[in-house]
Design an enzyme around this catalytic site. Structure first.
Site: not given
Lengths: 596, 596
Positions: B442-443
């Site tokens: 994620y990110e």
């Protein structure tokens, strides 16, 4: 929920084109009649069974897990597992590579191996129920008394009964010398066994009517340590002389573990309370007898990770072709769509090819070793049998550790292809990663495998077994070293062979001074050895593929691209591993334990 | 259930002895009064809170997970999470590094960073609730209108309200240019937003009275692609002008995901049905505004994996000292016991030291970058601010990808130390591995980070930012290259610096011919860059430790041993990575997608 199609074409390439197994079988009397048709038919039927019956239960089995019923100490397997097992038994799959004397189909281990890959691609947790039965079968076949064979083998072969191995206790896993379970001899020649075992895969379940436990325990007069351990056969139900089920024995499941993965398989705490058993093999020599089981199990664990690598690859590939996201850096590839399928992105391809190369590498490797086992067991020439046995002994820890480490890498890369969706249970990819993780641990951790390879299999005979294998490589390099087309494969193979020779000698010399040097080098050493094996097998396959490149069958183009990827992207790990292995023990042992 | 003790001594070493932060703070007016006592006090209080309040909820939170109540579309967090959050708010922890104008304590980000490590060691899933609030705070502080700041910042600072970032939609994660959510301007200057978002961490929960969503959506006149995306503030409850809660807004949770890990955090599907929002920043420039949030979040994700690495290490260490199994190969170390503690075995030490070195490396690295952020935001000299900003931009993708990849490696090694027990949920180790896995995704996946580093941060400015950082390394190498004691650290650092320079130029040249060369090299390139950073930071720390080796404080002996381990065992990965990065795009792109 995902997909699985057995990679029959690649299996056929490995068996027929690379290993030429039907030719090999001709020198093994038991298998001399086995032709390509039989092999292909078994592969196709195996594909049907695993794709249609087992694969649909994989994800649901993971989500549901096993249920322990404390009241009656039974375990219920996930929905559908029991019915699938019934089909497995009815299909004769348990009997595939078993001795016809006990009802087996008498097919080669090489072929069983391919089927076992399919089993594990479709459902590792389920496959562990029959998987352990085969190990029990092999152990009894070699070490059982006539009575034990007569009573138990037909049922294990048919699959009506399943088997386990009961080794670990709470305070000892790797160090079985510490085990405490006790066996009291009885006047009738049986033993009453008492103790507590943990981590018993398939220790209790509802898919077969009886479970045959192979249990390590100590006799009253046993010496301390690992030389005082005996092996016992302890059935859940004591069979009558006619094979029908008798009295319930004093072995029962106390609890099942909650685990990271393989939720569909019951990992049991087994309590033995004066459970009646019979001795397998000689008193105090239980570990030797159990080693037959464990060697088979170690190969099996490698196959589990091959299975997971293949199925994770297939799903990641499908996703990478379907999912559109961003444009290719070198210009749109699907201009009619709002973005390109992610398989255009080089790093997505790197992840996919990592899994593909490790799947194909493991398939060739494990089939090669399986064929050596068939030769070891069946060849008419004793020297050939001995040579094959040595090679199997040498390669078994590499199969176990290298394939399972790679399976962890490959399933994780395949999951990464999915981005955020890879982390979500519904998509099924994270299960492959969780399932793959156990394979690096059980049947001897990968550290133990590396010590077995470097310490026992290589240094203990002054490198004799390794040299034998190295001679094969050297011959191949010499025979093909001048072929320009092959040099991209043969040159790195030859270089790595030389480096492994030097590295082995160097560690051997250091180990004379300090035995900790073996432990300090073993893990990277095993991976270097794994890459040597893969380089050797891939170089041979490249030669075959190159020769058939003009056949019009695009399979060979793909095979060559995968092999080129291997040498460009995976083989370079050896540059790191050799530095690590050579770095010595001091960087590990210098720090006092209290200062960590 | 395991243990966690905040590594205050090592944090103090990094802050006071390595980075000398109080000296640095003197040139940052806002922080010029901050002395070592304040820092140490915050560390100690932070340790207490995280050890006593959050850590005990980590395992139970994983086992219980979040509950979605479909009837009223609410999410209940695991037992104890809400109460812990109350203590967090009351303790003023949310406000630590926030602007006093909005109720913050005005402490440096460097210090907050150390606290954030503790939060994530003790409970990553819990820490994601307030973790995202801080990103929302930073984004509003920079891009919010005065009204938005007045209404929302005090509540975000106090922690009474939490924040989210709503970017991803089912068909677009990495490629936000494809997003479809729509914002209709209203006569009163607000917008009605409609669309569906997925993977929204902490999107709905019961720990705060309001949730402030930062939502990406398109205005009616928006250009296609990523240049037509605007950012909106969409609160769960529309606040009254006095800050009290008003009407429930049209944004609600439709479901929560079942995931591999971080079970204690709710990963929500969020449906917006004419939800009322206000614009943040300029129309169509939402991605730029969101980048403030995302950069903070990327650093935060690195910290999550540092936290997991540290706590996994601590537990594996305790187990390795306690568990007895086998004798040391170099003779019994605990002759009074039936076997030696497994920490005597070299490979167990290799696993432990891998986690230890990666924890200490990440701690030094992230603190170094946090200090650069404090300088970027607060230094009086514009040139210094610019230089710091460049360095932060360069290093952010390395923080995110290198630390999270290492966290995956380290938690898995720590789990392996436990043998079979590592796989069992009860022991807590497998949770760290499962939790660590999301941080690579994620990110911005780690592939995206590598493209950001190599493509945007390095090649786009012809290597200017990298050269600046490289000059620091060069200066250190030149200043210390003749010191014999230091040469074991400085020599490999200097060599790697040269190699990175050459590699960067080579890839840059190739990229002119074929942009896919960037994508083909980026992932191994980022890891090489990560090792360059670690080599640089470790070499400096080795110098400090050597100088204090005679102090009688054994800490420095341990520090040196860890750094030596790093150079002997982890740094050699660069030999592999450079070969991979140089191998070019063809081995990835040659194969037609249909032939995979």
């Amino acid at each position: 929920m995902g997909q699985y199609v057995a990679p029959i074409r690649d299996m056929q390439f490995v068996l027929h084109e690379f290993l030429n197994v039907t030719e090999e079988f001709k020198s093994l009397p038991k298998y001399s009649e086995i032709d390509a048709d039989i092999i292909n038919q078994v592969l196709e039927e195996g594909a049907k069974f695993t794709q249609e019956v087992l694969f649909p239960l994989n994800h649901s089995g993971d989500r549901e897990g096993c249920h322990f019923n404390a009241a009656d100490k039974t375990v219920t397997t996930p929905k559908g597992f029991k019915e699938a097992y019934k089909q497995y038994v009815e299909g004769g799959w348990a009997a595939l590579a078993c001795d016809p004397e006990y009802g087996g189909q008498g097919l080669p281990i090489t072929l069983n191996n391919s089927f076992y890959e399919m089993l594990n691609s479709s459902n590792q947790a389920w496959s562990m129920y029959p998987g352990l039965s085969h190990g029990a079968y092999e152990c009894l076949l070699e070490h059982g008394t006539d009575d034990q064979k007569r009573l138990y083998l037909p049922k294990l072969v048919s699959g009506e009964w399943t088997g386990t191995m009961c080794l670990t206790e709470a305070h000892c896993g790797t160090d079985l010398g510490l085990l405490r379970s006790k066996a009291e001899p009885q006047a009738d020649g049986t033993y009453l066994i008492t103790g507590s075992k943990i981590f018993i895969s398939a220790g209790e379940h509802d898919i077969s009517e009886n479970i045959i436990h192979l249990v390590l325990a100590r006799l009253p007069d046993a010496p301390e340590g690992s030389k005082g351990i005996s092996l016992f056969l302890v059935p859940k139900f004591l069979p009558q002389q006619d094979g029908s089920l008798g009295e319930r024995n004093g072995i029962a499941c106390g609890a099942i573990e909650e685990k990271m993965g393989i939720h569909g398989n019951s990992t049991c705490q087994m309590n033995l309370d004066s459970a009646r058993g019979t001795l397998i093999g000689q008193p105090h020599k239980g570990l030797q007898a159990m080693f037959v089981f464990m060697n088979a199990a170690r190969l099996g664990v490698g196959m589990q990770s091959l299975g997971l690598t293949e199925v994770a690859y297939q799903n990641a590939l499908a996703y990478a072709k379907d999912r559109i996201q961003m444009r290719s850096l070198s210009g749109p590839k699907a201009p009619d769509k709002p973005a390109d399928p992610i398989i255009v992105h080089p790093d997505v391809r790197r992840m996919l090819l990592t899994a593909k190369a490790y799947a194909e590498g493991a398939r060739a490797f494990s089939s090669y070793v399986a064929l050596q086992i068939d030769r070891e067991l069946n060849h008419t020439d004793e020297d050939v049998r001995k040579e094959a046995a040595d090679e199997v002994a040498l390669l078994t820890p590499i199969i176990k550790a290298f394939i399972t480490d790679n399976g962890w890498i490959a399933t994780s890369e395949a999951m990464q292809v999915y981005g955020g969706h890879g982390y979500i249970a519904e998509w099924g990819m994270e299960q492959y990663v969780r399932d793959a993780r156990i394979n690096m641990i059980y049947e001897g951790t990968n550290t133990i495998q590396s010590l077995d390879l470097l310490g026992r299999k290589i240094l203990m005979d002054n490198g004799a077994k390794l040299r034998k294998f190295g001679e094969k490589i050297k011959t191949f390099v010499e025979d093909n070293g001048l072929d320009e087309q092959l040099s991209e494969f043969v040159t790195p193979l030859g270089e790595l062979g030389d480096k492994v020779t030097k590295l082995t000698m160097e560690i051997g010399m250091k180990a004379f001074q300090n035995p900790d040097e073996v432990g300090a080098a073993a893990v990277p050493y095993l991976r270097v050895a794994g890459h040597l094996v893969y380089s050797y097998l891939f170089a041979q396959q490249a030669k075959i593929a190159l020769a058939k490149l003009d056949s019009g069958d695009k399979f060979y183009e793909a095979k060559l691209a995968t092999i080129r990827f291997y040498f460009a992207r995976l083989y370079p790990e050896t540059a790191m591993l050799i530095r690590q292995a050579r770095s010595g023990a001091a960087n590990l042992t210098a720090l006092d334990a209290e200062l960590f």
